[in-house]
Design an enzyme around this catalytic site. Sequence first.
Site, PDB file in Angstrom:
ATOM      1  N   ASP A  49       0.866  -1.381  -0.226  1.00  6.06           N
ATOM      2  CA  ASP A  49      -0.102  -0.051   0.097  1.00  6.06           C
ATOM      3  C   ASP A  49       0.739   1.163  -0.253  1.00  6.06           C
ATOM      4  O   ASP A  49       1.903   1.528   1.269  1.00  6.06           O
ATOM      5  CB  ASP A  49      -0.927   0.343   1.598  1.00  6.06           C
ATOM      6  CG  ASP A  49      -1.843   1.732   1.024  1.00  6.06           C
ATOM      7  OD1 ASP A  49      -2.749   1.567   0.590  1.00  6.06           O
ATOM      8  OD2 ASP A  49      -1.620   2.225   1.757  1.00  6.06           O
ATOM      9  N   TYR A  54       2.726  10.738   0.076  1.00  4.77           N
ATOM     10  CA  TYR A  54       4.230  10.140   0.928  1.00  4.77           C
ATOM     11  C   TYR A  54       5.379  10.179  -0.268  1.00  4.77           C
ATOM     12  O   TYR A  54       5.712  10.410  -1.200  1.00  4.77           O
ATOM     13  CB  TYR A  54       4.026   8.286   0.253  1.00  4.77           C
ATOM     14  CG  TYR A  54       2.943   7.822   0.847  1.00  4.77           C
ATOM     15  CD1 TYR A  54       2.181   9.068   2.238  1.00  4.77           C
ATOM     16  CD2 TYR A  54       2.267   6.630   1.326  1.00  4.77           C
ATOM     17  CE1 TYR A  54       0.856   8.484   2.680  1.00  4.77           C
ATOM     18  CE2 TYR A  54       1.090   5.902   1.940  1.00  4.77           C
ATOM     19  CZ  TYR A  54       0.574   6.798   2.880  1.00  4.77           C
ATOM     20  OH  TYR A  54      -1.090   6.087   3.301  1.00  4.77           O
ATOM     21  N   SER A 151     -10.857   5.453   1.689  1.00  7.56           N
ATOM     22  CA  SER A 151      -9.532   5.705   3.304  1.00  7.56           C
ATOM     23  C   SER A 151     -10.717   7.182   4.155  1.00  7.56           C
ATOM     24  O   SER A 151     -10.675   7.944   3.292  1.00  7.56           O
ATOM     25  CB  SER A 151      -8.842   5.914   2.946  1.00  7.56           C
ATOM     26  OG  SER A 151      -7.687   5.896   4.166  1.00  7.56           O
ATOM     27  N   GLN A 174     -10.292   2.266   3.980  1.00  9.39           N
ATOM     28  CA  GLN A 174      -9.011   1.581   4.882  1.00  9.39           C
ATOM     29  C   GLN A 174      -9.096   2.861   6.132  1.00  9.39           C
ATOM     30  O   GLN A 174      -8.681   4.412   5.558  1.00  9.39           O
ATOM     31  CB  GLN A 174      -7.727   2.331   3.563  1.00  9.39           C
ATOM     32  CG  GLN A 174      -7.142   2.325   4.406  1.00  9.39           C
ATOM     33  CD  GLN A 174      -5.636   2.725   3.555  1.00  9.39           C
ATOM     34  OE1 GLN A 174      -4.490   3.060   4.113  1.00  9.39           O
ATOM     35  NE2 GLN A 174      -5.496   2.201   2.398  1.00  9.39           N
ATOM     36  N   LEU A 205      -0.142  -1.066  14.477  1.00  4.81           N
ATOM     37  CA  LEU A 205       0.655  -1.068  16.093  1.00  4.81           C
ATOM     38  C   LEU A 205       0.708   0.141  16.280  1.00  4.81           C
ATOM     39  O   LEU A 205       1.655   0.455  16.889  1.00  4.81           O
ATOM     40  CB  LEU A 205       2.198  -1.801  15.089  1.00  4.81           C
ATOM     41  CG  LEU A 205       1.957  -3.184  14.961  1.00  4.81           C
ATOM     42  CD1 LEU A 205       3.558  -3.405  14.511  1.00  4.81           C
ATOM     43  CD2 LEU A 205       2.081  -3.763  15.970  1.00  4.81           C
ATOM     44  N   ARG A 225      10.597   5.624  15.574  1.00  2.00           N
ATOM     45  CA  ARG A 225       9.616   6.660  15.162  1.00  2.00           C
ATOM     46  C   ARG A 225       9.611   7.809  16.000  1.00  2.00           C
ATOM     47  O   ARG A 225       9.794   9.414  15.203  1.00  2.00           O
ATOM     48  CB  ARG A 225       8.252   5.898  14.239  1.00  2.00           C
ATOM     49  CG  ARG A 225       7.446   6.977  13.325  1.00  2.00           C
ATOM     50  CD  ARG A 225       6.236   6.588  12.712  1.00  2.00           C
ATOM     51  NE  ARG A 225       6.813   5.463  12.046  1.00  2.00           N
ATOM     52  CZ  ARG A 225       5.488   5.180  11.408  1.00  2.00           C
ATOM     53  NH1 ARG A 225       4.402   5.273  11.529  1.00  2.00           N
ATOM     54  NH2 ARG A 225       6.230   4.090  10.900  1.00  2.00           N
ATOM     55  N   SER A 283      10.157  -0.685   9.719  1.00  2.00           N
ATOM     56  CA  SER A 283      11.804   0.425   9.151  1.00  2.00           C
ATOM     57  C   SER A 283      13.523  -1.010   9.004  1.00  2.00           C
ATOM     58  O   SER A 283      13.547  -0.408   8.488  1.00  2.00           O
ATOM     59  CB  SER A 283      12.069   1.409  10.470  1.00  2.00           C
ATOM     60  OG  SER A 283      12.384   0.844  11.423  1.00  2.00           O
ATOM     61  N   ASN A 291       6.212  -9.010  12.498  1.00  2.00           N
ATOM     62  CA  ASN A 291       4.447  -9.276  11.820  1.00  2.00           C
ATOM     63  C   ASN A 291       4.187  -9.952  11.372  1.00  2.00           C
ATOM     64  O   ASN A 291       3.118  -9.856  11.201  1.00  2.00           O
ATOM     65  CB  ASN A 291       4.732  -7.427  11.506  1.00  2.00           C
ATOM     66  CG  ASN A 291       5.251  -6.375  12.152  1.00  2.00           C
ATOM     67  OD1 ASN A 291       5.286  -6.983  13.464  1.00  2.00           O
ATOM     68  ND2 ASN A 291       5.650  -5.114  12.111  1.00  2.00           N
TER      69      ASN A 291
HETATM   70  N1  NAP Z   1      -5.321   5.760   4.751  1.00  2.00           N
HETATM   71  C1  NAP Z   1      -4.492   6.366   5.338  1.00  2.00           C
HETATM   72  O1  NAP Z   1      -4.503   7.806   5.997  1.00  2.00           O
HETATM   73  C2  NAP Z   1      -3.250   6.047   5.959  1.00  2.00           C
HETATM   74  C3  NAP Z   1      -2.931   6.727   7.275  1.00  2.00           C
HETATM   75  C4  NAP Z   1      -1.398   6.016   8.091  1.00  2.00           C
HETATM   76  C5  NAP Z   1      -0.766   5.254   7.424  1.00  2.00           C
HETATM   77  N2  NAP Z   1      -1.292   4.495   5.941  1.00  2.00           N
HETATM   78  C6  NAP Z   1      -1.128   3.142   5.627  1.00  2.00           C
HETATM   79  O2  NAP Z   1      -0.659   2.223   7.071  1.00  2.00           O
HETATM   80  C7  NAP Z   1       0.639   1.748   6.787  1.00  2.00           C
HETATM   81  C8  NAP Z   1       1.326   1.499   7.882  1.00  2.00           C
HETATM   82  O3  NAP Z   1       1.600   2.386   8.756  1.00  2.00           O
HETATM   83  P1  NAP Z   1       1.864   2.728  10.047  1.00  2.00           P
HETATM   84  O4  NAP Z   1       3.472   2.745   9.765  1.00  2.00           O
HETATM   85  O5  NAP Z   1       1.964   3.874  10.347  1.00  2.00           O
HETATM   86  O6  NAP Z   1       1.771   0.836  10.755  1.00  2.00           O
HETATM   87  P2  NAP Z   1       2.268   0.539  12.507  1.00  2.00           P
HETATM   88  O7  NAP Z   1       3.109  -0.804  11.229  1.00  2.00           O
HETATM   89  O8  NAP Z   1       0.890   0.803  13.343  1.00  2.00           O
HETATM   90  O9  NAP Z   1       3.137   1.106  12.507  1.00  2.00           O
HETATM   91  C9  NAP Z   1       5.191   1.175  11.902  1.00  2.00           C
HETATM   92  C10 NAP Z   1       6.415   1.325  12.401  1.00  2.00           C
HETATM   93  O10 NAP Z   1       6.123   0.576  14.061  1.00  2.00           O
HETATM   94  C11 NAP Z   1       7.536  -0.080  13.955  1.00  2.00           C
HETATM   95  N3  NAP Z   1       7.434  -1.660  13.644  1.00  2.00           N
HETATM   96  C12 NAP Z   1       6.776  -1.836  13.457  1.00  2.00           C
HETATM   97  N4  NAP Z   1       6.704  -3.349  13.525  1.00  2.00           N
HETATM   98  C13 NAP Z   1       7.460  -3.220  14.458  1.00  2.00           C
HETATM   99  C14 NAP Z   1       8.025  -4.239  15.068  1.00  2.00           C
HETATM  100  N5  NAP Z   1       8.206  -5.623  15.360  1.00  2.00           N
HETATM  101  N6  NAP Z   1       8.886  -4.077  16.397  1.00  2.00           N
HETATM  102  C15 NAP Z   1       9.176  -2.448  16.310  1.00  2.00           C
HETATM  103  N7  NAP Z   1       8.833  -1.979  15.562  1.00  2.00           N
HETATM  104  C16 NAP Z   1       7.945  -2.163  14.966  1.00  2.00           C
HETATM  105  C17 NAP Z   1       7.874   0.746  12.943  1.00  2.00           C
HETATM  106  O11 NAP Z   1       9.088   2.182  13.732  1.00  2.00           O
HETATM  107  P3  NAP Z   1      10.234   2.468  14.008  1.00  2.00           P
HETATM  108  O12 NAP Z   1      10.945   1.241  13.746  1.00  2.00           O
HETATM  109  O13 NAP Z   1      10.774   3.319  13.113  1.00  2.00           O
HETATM  110  O14 NAP Z   1      10.080   2.617  14.796  1.00  2.00           O
HETATM  111  C18 NAP Z   1       7.107   1.075  12.571  1.00  2.00           C
HETATM  112  O15 NAP Z   1       7.379   1.879  11.349  1.00  2.00           O
HETATM  113  C19 NAP Z   1       0.920   3.254   5.836  1.00  2.00           C
HETATM  114  O16 NAP Z   1       2.770   2.799   5.747  1.00  2.00           O
HETATM  115  C20 NAP Z   1       0.113   3.308   4.886  1.00  2.00           C
HETATM  116  O17 NAP Z   1       0.278   2.551   3.777  1.00  2.00           O
HETATM  117  C21 NAP Z   1      -2.544   5.205   5.488  1.00  2.00           C
END
Ligand code: NAP
Length: 332
Positions: A49, A54, A151, A174, A205, A225, A283, A291
């Site tokens: 996605d 972005y 979304s 979404q 997460l 992050r 990251s 995950n």
């Molecule tokens: N539709 C919308 O408006 C909208 C808005 C936001 C996002 N999105 C979509 O949703 C996707 C995911 O969002 P998100 O990146 O916020 O998701 P998330 O999975 O909630 O957070 C991801 C972040 O959490 C940390 N992380 C992930 N897995 C981990 C693990 N196993 N252990 C430790 N830390 C972990 C990492 O950050 P660090 O390692 O940097 O700390 C990673 O970049 C986006 O890429 C995008 O495609 C859509």
Amino acid sequence: MRYRKLGSSDLEVSEISLGSWLTYSGGIDADRTRACTEAAFDAGINFFDTANVYGQGAAETAWGEILSAHPRDSYVLATKVWGPMSDDPADQGLSPTQIAKQIDASLTRLNTDYVDLYQAHRFDPAVPVEDIVEAFQKVVEQGKARCVGFSEWTPEQIQAAIDIAGADLFVSSQPQYSMLWQAPEAQVFGLCAANGISQIVWSPLAQGVLTGKYKPGQPVPEGSRFASADMAVSQDLVYSDAALEAVQRLVPIAEQAGMSMPTLALAWVLRRSEVASAITGASRPEQVHANAAASGVHLSDDLLTAVDQALGDVPVTEPTLAPGAQPGILHR
Ligand SMILES: NC(=O)c1ccc[n+]([C@@H]2O[C@H](COP(=O)([O-])OP(=O)(O)OC[C@H]3O[C@@H](n4cnc5c(N)ncnc54)[C@H](OP(=O)(O)O)[C@@H]3O)[C@@H](O)[C@H]2O)c1
């Protein structure tokens, strides 16, 4: 990895998917972007996605290079339109002109002839719903997208679009959805399910908060992050002391159940059949594998009750945004 059907479409998407929001738009370097994306393929993730906004094209360009080395039918590719792409006030939103222009620009950056899913990143109240629907229908008719989604649309906006498009056009919704942000359960899940529309949920997460690595009263871990000036997004509701304390109450529950915090958090969103996929960010490649391990994990009723008790009244369960407010979107 297990797969679920995406709404009324014939697409099968991995329960855990990979998103490119803050990470692959410039938050991490090109080598790690490639390593995370390849780790996704290794783990059986087939659903990716992104969005035009972005990094204002940067995330799509990065994936255009990496994904196009894989057979096109081996992955399901989703992107979005709506966010501002330049300083020109006309270069945003969902006007038919903008949708027609942005799908072509996305396809060029993504190095492909079509996306599997083209999504409205938000609603655009300045454009009649009929025109929005027609513009997306045209993208599908032209073969540039196989399916259409939206979304963070409100139930009223979803209903208005379905009234015009019928139940066939839209296959996905979404919303933000996690243990800390449960608001879409109230109305959006039911309305969409009744119309053959799946949820593909973002920040499952809570941007890493639900991994338990952020401790109340302690400094933010280096390299995370929320320590990054580029990536941290102000989300008081998922990064409050109350939320961090609730997450620490979940840690022993996960341990006792023999699972990691990411597994508990991701299996929790996947417990709902309305959710086709949890769109994770990563990251590091190890995070992708950690995950992906949540796919297929069943949470017992007792475990779910313990989770509810640990969360207490922390989760956001009602849509709290004023009309027009745009949660969690970063225009970079
Ligand atoms: N539709 C919308 O408006 C909208 C808005 C936001 C996002 N999105 C979509 O949703 C996707 C995911 O969002 P998100 O990146 O916020 O998701 P998330 O999975 O909630 O957070 C991801 C972040 O959490 C940390 N992380 C992930 N897995 C981990 C693990 N196993 N252990 C430790 N830390 C972990 C990492 O950050 P660090 O390692 O940097 O700390 C990673 O970049 C986006 O890429 C995008 O495609 C859509």
